[in-house]
Every structure is written in structure tokens, then in C-alpha cells.
Scaffold this active site. Structure first.
Site, PDB file in Angstrom:
ATOM      1  N   GLY A 220     -15.617  28.978  -4.303  1.00  0.00           N
ATOM      2  CA  GLY A 220     -17.445  29.367  -4.863  1.00  0.00           C
ATOM      3  C   GLY A 220     -16.797  30.453  -5.564  1.00  0.00           C
ATOM      4  O   GLY A 220     -15.737  31.061  -6.421  1.00  0.00           O
ATOM      5  N   ASN A 221     -18.255  31.425  -5.919  1.00  0.00           N
ATOM      6  CA  ASN A 221     -18.349  32.505  -7.191  1.00  0.00           C
ATOM      7  C   ASN A 221     -19.189  33.561  -5.997  1.00  0.00           C
ATOM      8  O   ASN A 221     -20.130  33.047  -4.731  1.00  0.00           O
ATOM      9  CB  ASN A 221     -18.276  31.896  -8.289  1.00  0.00           C
ATOM     10  CG  ASN A 221     -20.411  31.179  -7.817  1.00  0.00           C
ATOM     11  OD1 ASN A 221     -20.707  31.900  -7.779  1.00  0.00           O
ATOM     12  ND2 ASN A 221     -19.964  29.878  -8.764  1.00  0.00           N
ATOM     13  N   ARG A 222     -19.524  34.634  -6.728  1.00  0.00           N
ATOM     14  CA  ARG A 222     -19.954  35.617  -6.113  1.00  0.00           C
ATOM     15  C   ARG A 222     -21.699  35.322  -6.140  1.00  0.00           C
ATOM     16  O   ARG A 222     -22.648  36.628  -5.952  1.00  0.00           O
ATOM     17  CB  ARG A 222     -19.883  37.081  -6.663  1.00  0.00           C
ATOM     18  CG  ARG A 222     -17.913  37.049  -5.785  1.00  0.00           C
ATOM     19  CD  ARG A 222     -17.544  38.394  -7.050  1.00  0.00           C
ATOM     20  NE  ARG A 222     -16.572  39.002  -6.178  1.00  0.00           N
ATOM     21  CZ  ARG A 222     -16.204  39.466  -5.332  1.00  0.00           C
ATOM     22  NH1 ARG A 222     -16.909  39.715  -4.566  1.00  0.00           N
ATOM     23  NH2 ARG A 222     -15.082  39.864  -5.483  1.00  0.00           N
ATOM     24  N   ALA A 290     -24.548  29.588 -11.332  1.00  0.00           N
ATOM     25  CA  ALA A 290     -23.239  30.000 -11.621  1.00  0.00           C
ATOM     26  C   ALA A 290     -22.465  28.877 -11.410  1.00  0.00           C
ATOM     27  O   ALA A 290     -21.935  28.863 -10.167  1.00  0.00           O
ATOM     28  CB  ALA A 290     -23.375  31.475 -10.214  1.00  0.00           C
TER      29      ALA A 290
END
Length: 438
Positions: A220-222, A290
Site C-alpha cells: 500500500g501507500n501513505r 495514489a
């Protein structure tokens, strides 16, 4: 009507772009006069592209036609938005140290000033006195709105929304057309005109994606989804019917707003399918999500465990689809789809190029109409309420708006920079995109 739009150096200058569009769409000729410092907020090319008129800040331009006097003499109405504390002070003093103050001094046209500044500046004795003197001379000074200012400050001093300003502009124009005296009772304000996206369909992607490794783990990402949620709310306030495709978000998606529908997704593949369904009917597509560039090539049906031999598992990645480029290509191939496509670039920079150079290259590579650049990092942008964005407008849009025969090179993309809250960033992005949704 011939209108002069003065723009002084406040962060709210970006809102004047939409005000300009509203005045142009109403059929008025608008000459924009920014102060020199205001060009740090909105560039000259943006004003020229939307107004269709040459723009300068210098009294030494058009000397042969005495332009610094002629603009004021020929104006039917002068609107200054935003009017900073500095501009109000200089106008009260009758100074003529740039093209805008010279034009104000040389004109007998009605003047509408729309202040924007921090609360302490608006409430100061100096500004109070300056406003009183200007009003005594017949200048109309709108009361600023109360709301979120730059940073975390809240209070009076916020620039009213462009639609509110335009509503008053329309009233003044009606009075001028009817030959009503300038000091006549204005009466109750009329209803604001429809928003710039009234009747339009806007698709917005938001949040991050998750690519499963096994039943309990994922890549995943932030991304928090805050910017996408703010965009959805802002587009809805501008009159659009909004379809929000929401990935993983730290904030609640605006599920219950009357003109916002929310579709939840998790993976890039699910996002791709949702965009393919929604984009063909959209007037505007904003790809703020994102999206993971890569996903595991295979999914482990059981939890990946540590082994007794101490070997580390090897995870092979494969590329996710490039949803933005696909959508642009589909529009190019079929001639259908969103009129305006806005991409996002989250860049850290590299040894070879800074974030803006990478964004310029991405704008050219992806082929979208506008690109919003965020410089990101562990302590930058993600999850925070404040942000800094750069809005890059594709040269072909700028050229078309200016009536140019051929698009300039990619390096000449117009860049507008904004520092503020994510809601302020959303307002700037929606205003920039709405200017090209025709």
C-alpha cells in the site's frame, strides 16, 4: 461591458481565475491587471489565456497609446479581487506606483474592491480607516467572508467565493445598464449564478490502493484520501454531479452529500474497472488517487510464514495498468470521454531531476490536460491538512484558449503554485479545470 480586473498579491488570487471566467462567459471584455507580486501566485499566461487579452504589470507597456491611462478611461467597471491590505492602503493614499494603482487613479468608473487578508490585518485600525475613507469616496468595499484562512487561522478576511463576487458584479452591471446612480440603494443581493460546473458530471478518484500479498498482508501507500475528499466536496459545491471512486482513505468519504455518489474500491484493477465504467459519461475526470505502480505477481492463498531454514521469501512484482494514460488514449482514439482530464504526480525528485522537471515530463508522457504536482515524503503532504501544489496546464490548452495556431513545447506548460490547506488546493484545482470544461 469593459471590465478591469485588478489582482493583488494574496494567496486568494487563484480564485480570481474563476471570477474572470464567469465574467468572460457572461460576454464581458475583461482586462486583467495583476500587481507584480501577484504573479508569484498566478502567472501572466493564465490571465491572458482566459481573458484573451494582453496582460502586463508595467506602466511602460503600450506607451504609444498611453495604456496606463487609457485602461482606466475606457473601463465601465473596475473590480479588484483580492484587494490586500497593502493595495487598500495604496489606493486610499492615491498612489500610482504600478499599473493597477495608476488605472484606479485615472478612472471615473465605479470600483468594487474585495478584500482578502488575515483577520488581524482586516481588524487593524489602519485598514479600518483606509476602508472608511475609500467608501466615503464612493468605492464599494465588500465585507470579507468568515472562514478558513492560510494555515490554521479562521476568521473574517477570507475572499468571498467567485460566484458571490460575480453576483455583485452582475448587479452593478445591471445598474450601469439601467443608468441607476452609483449611490442608489442596492437592495437585497440577488441569488448567485449557477456554479461553474452546474449540470456537469465529474468523476474523482481518491485515496490509496492495496495490492494483496496473502490473506493478511498487502502493498500500500501513505495516501490519506483527504485531497480527493476535498475535491469531491468542492466540485459538488460548484454544481457538479460527482462520482467519487474511493480507495483506502483515512477520512470518511462524503457519502451523504446530495450530489455525490461514492463507489468503494481496493485494488488498482478495481479502480481501473470503475474508471472505465464512469469516465465515458464524465465532463471532467480528476485522478487524485495514489495508485500502486506494482502488484504481487502471485497471491498466496495462505499466510506467508517464516521458514526454519532462515530463507527470506522472494516477492515478484508486476506492473499495474496505467489508468490515466489508458483513459487519455481512449479519448484520443474514440473521440469520446471526459472533456478535461486531470492527473496527479507525487514526486520525491531524483539525482537527475527535481520534482517539477519530473512532472513536466509526466504531463507530456501521460497526455492529460492538467497535472497536479505534490512533492511527497514521509513527512510531506500525506495525511496532513496543509499542502503545496503546482498545477501544470498542458500547452495545447493554453494555446487553444489564447487562439494560438500551434501548441508550444512541453517545457512551456503553465505552472500555478499554491500553498495552503487541502480544501484551498481543491478550490484552485477545480477553478483551473472548470475554466476548460466548455
Amino acid at each position: 461591458m469593459r471590465i478591469v480586473l485588478g489582482v493583488s498579491a494574496g494567496i486568494a488570487a487563484y480564485k480570481a481565475v474563476l471570477l474572470l471566467r464567469l465574467m468572460r462567459e457572461a460576454g464581458h471584455q475583461v482586462d486583467v491587471i495583476p500587481t507584480p507580486a501577484s504573479e508569484k501566485f498566478v502567472g501572466r499566461a493564465t490571465w491572458e489565456a482566459i481573458s484573451g487579452r494582453p496582460v502586463t504589470t508595467s506602466v511602460f507597456s503600450g506607451v504609444d497609446e498611453v495604456r496606463h491611462v487609457r485602461l482606466g478611461q475606457e473601463a465601465d467597471l473596475i473590480v479588484v479581487a483580492p484587494a490586500t491590505a497593502d493595495l487598500l492602503a495604496r489606493a486610499r493614499a492615491g498612489m500610482a506606483d504600478d499599473l493597477l494603482t495608476t488605472t484606479l487613479l485615472a478612472s471615473e468608473a465605479p470600483v468594487l474592491m474585495v478584500p482578502a487578508m488575515h483577520t488581524e490585518m482586516w481588524n487593524s485600525a489602519a485598514t479600518t480607516e483606509n476602508v472608511a475613507v475609500l467608501r466615503s469616496r464612493g468605492v464599494e468595499v465588500m465585507e470579507p467572508a468568515v472562514g478558513r484562512l492560510t494555515g490554521k487561522d479562521t476568521g473574517p478576511g477570507r475572499l468571498p467565493e467567485p460566484e458571490q463576487i460575480f453576483a455583485r458584479v452582475a448587479e452593478l452591471i445591471a445598474e450601469l445598464s439601467a443608468d441607476v446612480p452609483a449611490d442608489a440603494d442596492h437592495g437585497a443581493p440577488g441569488s448567485a449564478p449557477a456554479g461553474p460546473l452546474q449540470g456537469r458530471t465529474v468523476v474523482i478518484t481518491a485515496g490509496g490502493t492495496r495490492e494483496p500479498l496473502d490473506p493478511v498482508r498487502y502493498l500500500g501507500n501513505r495516501s490519506s484520501g483527504k485531497q480527493g475528499a476535498a475535491l469531491a466536496e468542492t466540485a459538488a459545491a460548484a454544481g457538479a454531479q460527482v462520482h467519487l471512486i474511493a480507495g483506502i482513505m483515512d477520512v470518511q468519504a462524503p457519502e451523504h452529500a446530495g450530489n455525490i455518489t461514492v463507489e468503494h474500491i481496493e485494488t488498482a484493477a478495481e479502480l481501473q474497472a470503475a474508471v472505465q465504467r464512469a469516465a465515458p459519461e464524465a465532463d471532467l475526470l480528476i485522478m487524485a488517487a495514489a495508485v500502486a505502480d506494482f502488484r504481487p505477481a502471485s497471491y498466496a492463498a495462505q499466510k506467508i510464514k517464516k521458514t526454519d531454514d532462515g530463507e527470506n521469501p522472494v516477492i515478484t512484482l508486476e506492473r499495474n495498468p496505467d489508468i490515466l494514460a489508458e483513459t487519455v488514449q481512449q479519448r484520443r482514439t474514440t473521440g469520446t470521454g471526459p472533456k478535461v482530464i486531470v492527473g496527479f504526480a507525487a514526486e520525491t525528485g531524483s539525482a537527475e531531476a527535481d520534482p517539477l522537471e519530473l512532472a513536466q515530463a509526466k504531463l507530456l508522457r501521460k497526455g492529460c490536460d492538467l497535472l497536479v504536482l505534490n512533492q511527497v515524503g514521509e513527512r510531506l503532504v500525506f495525511g496532513r491538512d496543509e499542502t503545496e501544489i503546482h498545477i501544470l496546464t498542458a500547452p495545447r490548452l493554453t494555446a487553444a484558449a489564447a487562439g494560438a495556431a500551434a501548441a508550444p513545447t512541453a517545457a512551456e506548460a503553465v505552472v500555478t503554485t499554491l500553498r495552503g490547506t487541502k480544501h484551498e488546493a481543491a478550490e484552485a484545482i477545480i477553478a483551473a479545470a472548470a475554466a476548460y470544461v466548455v
